[in-house]
Scaffold this motif. Structure first.
Motif, PDB file in Angstrom:
ATOM      1  N   CYS A 313      16.545  29.291  55.501  1.00  0.00           N
ATOM      2  CA  CYS A 313      18.006  29.455  55.518  1.00  0.00           C
ATOM      3  C   CYS A 313      18.677  28.100  55.652  1.00  0.00           C
ATOM      4  N   ASP A 314      19.673  27.887  54.830  1.00  0.00           N
ATOM      5  CA  ASP A 314      20.336  26.589  54.781  1.00  0.00           C
ATOM      6  C   ASP A 314      21.650  26.560  55.567  1.00  0.00           C
ATOM      7  N   CYS A 315      21.824  27.517  56.475  1.00  0.00           N
ATOM      8  CA  CYS A 315      23.094  27.623  57.218  1.00  0.00           C
ATOM      9  C   CYS A 315      23.522  26.316  57.882  1.00  0.00           C
ATOM     10  N   ALA A 316      22.558  25.566  58.410  1.00  0.00           N
ATOM     11  CA  ALA A 316      22.955  24.359  59.139  1.00  0.00           C
ATOM     12  C   ALA A 316      23.716  23.422  58.212  1.00  0.00           C
ATOM     13  N   ARG A 317      23.238  23.301  56.976  1.00  0.00           N
ATOM     14  CA  ARG A 317      23.937  22.416  56.036  1.00  0.00           C
ATOM     15  C   ARG A 317      25.195  23.067  55.477  1.00  0.00           C
ATOM     16  N   VAL A 318      25.202  24.392  55.386  1.00  0.00           N
ATOM     17  CA  VAL A 318      26.430  25.095  54.977  1.00  0.00           C
ATOM     18  C   VAL A 318      27.518  24.853  56.021  1.00  0.00           C
ATOM     19  N   VAL A 319      27.149  25.003  57.287  1.00  0.00           N
ATOM     20  CA  VAL A 319      28.118  24.842  58.372  1.00  0.00           C
ATOM     21  C   VAL A 319      28.701  23.432  58.389  1.00  0.00           C
ATOM     22  N   LEU A 320      27.897  22.446  58.076  1.00  0.00           N
ATOM     23  CA  LEU A 320      28.378  21.066  58.116  1.00  0.00           C
ATOM     24  C   LEU A 320      29.041  20.649  56.797  1.00  0.00           C
ATOM     25  N   GLY A 321      29.157  21.592  55.871  1.00  0.00           N
ATOM     26  CA  GLY A 321      29.819  21.287  54.608  1.00  0.00           C
ATOM     27  C   GLY A 321      28.991  20.413  53.691  1.00  0.00           C
ATOM     28  N   TYR A 324      27.309  24.047  49.427  1.00  0.00           N
ATOM     29  CA  TYR A 324      28.058  25.288  49.329  1.00  0.00           C
ATOM     30  C   TYR A 324      27.108  26.457  49.599  1.00  0.00           C
ATOM     31  N   PRO A 325      27.656  27.586  50.063  1.00  0.00           N
ATOM     32  CA  PRO A 325      26.788  28.727  50.369  1.00  0.00           C
ATOM     33  C   PRO A 325      25.838  29.086  49.233  1.00  0.00           C
ATOM     34  N   ASN A 326      26.357  29.113  48.001  1.00  0.00           N
ATOM     35  CA  ASN A 326      25.498  29.574  46.905  1.00  0.00           C
ATOM     36  C   ASN A 326      24.536  28.497  46.421  1.00  0.00           C
ATOM     37  N   GLU A 327      24.479  27.374  47.137  1.00  0.00           N
ATOM     38  CA  GLU A 327      23.429  26.403  46.847  1.00  0.00           C
ATOM     39  C   GLU A 327      22.172  26.690  47.661  1.00  0.00           C
ATOM     40  N   CYS A 328      22.286  27.592  48.612  1.00  0.00           N
ATOM     41  CA  CYS A 328      21.096  27.995  49.364  1.00  0.00           C
ATOM     42  C   CYS A 328      20.157  28.730  48.417  1.00  0.00           C
ATOM     43  N   ARG A 329      18.879  28.426  48.530  1.00  0.00           N
ATOM     44  CA  ARG A 329      17.918  28.987  47.571  1.00  0.00           C
ATOM     45  C   ARG A 329      17.799  30.503  47.635  1.00  0.00           C
ATOM     46  N   ILE A 330      18.144  31.084  48.796  1.00  0.00           N
ATOM     47  CA  ILE A 330      17.971  32.545  48.875  1.00  0.00           C
ATOM     48  C   ILE A 330      19.298  33.295  48.918  1.00  0.00           C
ATOM     49  N   TYR A 331      20.417  32.584  48.687  1.00  0.00           N
ATOM     50  CA  TYR A 331      21.731  33.249  48.611  1.00  0.00           C
ATOM     51  C   TYR A 331      21.698  34.324  47.532  1.00  0.00           C
ATOM     52  N   ALA A 357      31.551  38.282  49.764  1.00  0.00           N
ATOM     53  CA  ALA A 357      32.644  39.263  49.752  1.00  0.00           C
ATOM     54  C   ALA A 357      33.690  38.893  48.715  1.00  0.00           C
ATOM     55  N   GLY A 358      33.835  37.597  48.454  1.00  0.00           N
ATOM     56  CA  GLY A 358      34.803  37.136  47.464  1.00  0.00           C
ATOM     57  C   GLY A 358      34.292  37.253  46.040  1.00  0.00           C
ATOM     58  N   GLY A 359      33.085  37.742  45.884  1.00  0.00           N
ATOM     59  CA  GLY A 359      32.584  38.021  44.544  1.00  0.00           C
ATOM     60  C   GLY A 359      31.711  36.933  43.940  1.00  0.00           C
ATOM     61  N   VAL A 360      31.374  35.901  44.721  1.00  0.00           N
ATOM     62  CA  VAL A 360      30.510  34.848  44.174  1.00  0.00           C
ATOM     63  C   VAL A 360      29.072  35.375  44.125  1.00  0.00           C
ATOM     64  N   ARG A 361      28.570  35.554  42.918  1.00  0.00           N
ATOM     65  CA  ARG A 361      27.242  36.135  42.764  1.00  0.00           C
ATOM     66  C   ARG A 361      26.224  35.151  42.195  1.00  0.00           C
ATOM     67  N   GLU A 362      26.711  34.129  41.483  1.00  0.00           N
ATOM     68  CA  GLU A 362      25.763  33.211  40.859  1.00  0.00           C
ATOM     69  C   GLU A 362      25.323  32.171  41.880  1.00  0.00           C
ATOM     70  N   ARG A 363      24.067  31.808  41.803  1.00  0.00           N
ATOM     71  CA  ARG A 363      23.628  30.698  42.610  1.00  0.00           C
ATOM     72  C   ARG A 363      23.982  29.412  41.881  1.00  0.00           C
ATOM     73  N   ALA A 364      24.350  28.385  42.648  1.00  0.00           N
ATOM     74  CA  ALA A 364      24.653  27.097  42.037  1.00  0.00           C
ATOM     75  C   ALA A 364      23.438  26.208  42.199  1.00  0.00           C
ATOM     76  N   VAL A 365      23.216  25.350  41.212  1.00  0.00           N
ATOM     77  CA  VAL A 365      22.134  24.397  41.343  1.00  0.00           C
ATOM     78  C   VAL A 365      22.629  23.275  42.235  1.00  0.00           C
ATOM     79  N   SER A 366      21.902  23.041  43.279  1.00  0.00           N
ATOM     80  CA  SER A 366      22.335  22.030  44.227  1.00  0.00           C
ATOM     81  C   SER A 366      22.265  20.650  43.602  1.00  0.00           C
ATOM     82  N   GLN A 367      23.260  19.838  43.970  1.00  0.00           N
ATOM     83  CA  GLN A 367      23.231  18.462  43.481  1.00  0.00           C
ATOM     84  C   GLN A 367      22.399  17.569  44.388  1.00  0.00           C
TER      85      GLN A 367
END
Ligand code: SF4
Lengths: 371, 102
Positions: A313-321, A324-331, A357-367
């Motif tokens: 889970c990539d929450c720690a990096r999500v929390v620190l900005g 993005y949430p959908n850059e997590c590999r298991i989002y 909840a906002g409808g973001v379904r695609e995962r983004a490729v992390s930079q």
């Protein structure tokens, strides 16, 4: 006549923006408004809106959730907690009890509450039992806990306090070489209680534009416009774009009640580590109501991944900005609101859950290079 | 620009399921009666008991609006602010789910 969201948007579109401007918000309520109003899609492409440390449930120490669970399972207590905390998983093998909700299903007396006043009511109704109030939250939620303590609580009510301050996490980011944002939207209701002046350091120490925003798209866009103008015009000032609610100095009564009952201490943030002067601890004068002093500690330093986010889970990096949430590999794969792996997907204020909840379904490729 | 500020329908449906309080979001309510530090408050026809213990420097009376967070009034607000805040909360949450969480 205040401007409408559309008019604010047009004003922002009319600006001559640099190639990239990153604006961070640090409040789950802000992120929810931004996502649900579709502001990301509506703003010029140069503007990136980054959700930062705005979810108290997400960074609540894993060891505190573990402690609350153990108290509920092993001591003869009623454990009450804000509903959001019940589904937060701790790092234990899957065959074991891993959340307060599972502990409740296993027979522990755990009750979700929505207000500190409910904790008092439950303690009053059960005078011969010990009631433990697991109180996690940022300033806006911790201040009512302080108010409750000043007003007086029943002898059988103990507090397991996990209160956190928002601004020290932003200060930590800004002091690191890689803050990752160019402007800050300061939280509206934290500022209502603590006063907008708490955020002045962003201007004074880091010369970064900042504005306090409310929760309507108008207020958020006004704050974004303000920070963009500050950037473009070379001005720096803390702009209060929620002045109907956020008053200079904040809520003095609340601040006095916090001071009377709690000390500000160095504190652990889940997956992040210790942030200086970022947590609340009950004063010694309240030792009789401090669950950390009155009940056994179940802290177990040998437990696997203690204090960390769940595996993968990539929450720690999500929390620190940082991502993005959908850059997590298991989002959206292993992790969805129905089956959350990390706290950012559990909490209504977690960025992962808000994006889903906002409808973001695609995962983004992390930079990020390492991926 | 037409998609701007429209709510994603699926999110609206999902948000209807939100029963828990948002731990940092305060909701405006109107005071109908005061007894010591307790106020009876109403929003969207739903009544709640709210503590005024954090508002001791800013006295309020029946008829006033307050921002309520986890059962405590944290700030007095104008009727205009209360109604503009409700406009967005109506969108963000089904009103009953929000009030149920106060
Ligand atoms: S998608 Fe799930 S696992 Fe990934 S960061 Fe978010 S909460 Fe954690």
């Amino acid at each position: 006549m205040p401007l409408s969201a559309r008019q604010w948007l047009q004003k922002i579109r009319d600006l001559e923006l640099p190639e990239k401007v990153r604006i961070m918000n640090v409040c789950g309520g802000h992120e929810r408004s931004i996502t649900m109003a579709g502001l990301r899609g509506a703003l010029p492409l140069q503007i990136e809106l980054i959700p930062g440390p705005g979810c108290p449930v997400c960074i609540c120490p894993e060891e505190d959730v573990y402690e609350a669970m153990q108290l509920a399972l092993k001591e003869d207590v009623i454990l009450v907690a804000f509903g959001d905390m019940l589904r937060v998983p701790v790092n234990l093998p899957h065959r074991e009890i891993r959340s307060l909700q599972q502990a409740k299903a296993a027979g522990a007396d755990i009750r979700p509450i929505a207000s500190p006043t409910e904790a008092i009511r439950i303690a009053d109704a059960n005078p011969d039992r010990t009631v433990v109030f697991f109180a996690a939250g940022f300033e806006t939620t911790t201040a009512p806990v302080a108010a409750m303590l000043v007003e007086g609580v029943p002898d059988n009510l103990l507090i397991l306090l996990s209160g956190r301050l928002t601004w020290p996490a932003v200060a930590m980011l800004l002091e690191s070489e890689t803050a990752g944002f160019d402007a800050l939207i300061a939280p509206g209701h934290v500022s209502t209680v603590m006063g907008p002046e708490e955020w002045q350091f962003v201007i004074d120490k880091h010369q970064m534009p900042a504005a306090v925003a409310g929760f309507t798209p108008e207020s958020l866009l006004a704050a974004m416009y303000s920070t963009l103008r500050q950037l473009l015009d070379g001005l720096r000032f803390l702009n209060n774009c929620y002045s109907e609610v956020v008053k200079p100095g904040g809520n003095k009564t609340a601040q006095a009640q916090l001071k009377e009952t709690m000390n500000v201490v160095d504190a652990n943030w889940r997956g992040v580590g210790i942030i200086p002067a970022s947590g609340y601890a009950l004063k010694d004068s309240l030792a009789a109501h401090d669950a950390r002093k009155q009940l056994p500690s179940y802290a177990d330093a040998d437990r696997k991944r203690v204090g960390q986010m769940p595996q993968g889970c990539d929450c720690a990096r999500v929390v620190l900005g940082k991502v993005y949430p959908n850059e997590c590999r298991i989002y959206g794969n292993a992790c969805t609101p129905r089956n959350p792996i990390g706290p950012c997907m559990v909490s209504d204020e977690g960025a992962c859950r808000i994006w889903w909840a906002g409808g973001v379904r695609e995962r983004a490729v992390s930079q990020v290079a390492e991926w | 620009m037409d998609h701007v500020l429209k709510w994603v329908p699926s999110s609206r449906r999902l948000l209807k399921g939100v029963k828990r309080n948002l731990m940092c979001l305060a909701i405006p309510m109107q005071i109908t009666a005061i007894d010591g530090f307790n106020a009876r408050c109403v929003a969207k026809g739903i009544e709640r008991d709210v503590s005024l213990f954090m508002l001791q420097d800013d006295p309020v009376e029946a008829g006033d609006y307050v921002m309520v967070h986890v059962g405590y009034a944290i700030q007095k607000v104008t009727p205009q602010e209360a109604s503009s805040a409700w406009e967005i909360y109506d969108e963000m949450l089904a009103a009953d789910a929000a009030v149920a969480a106060i």
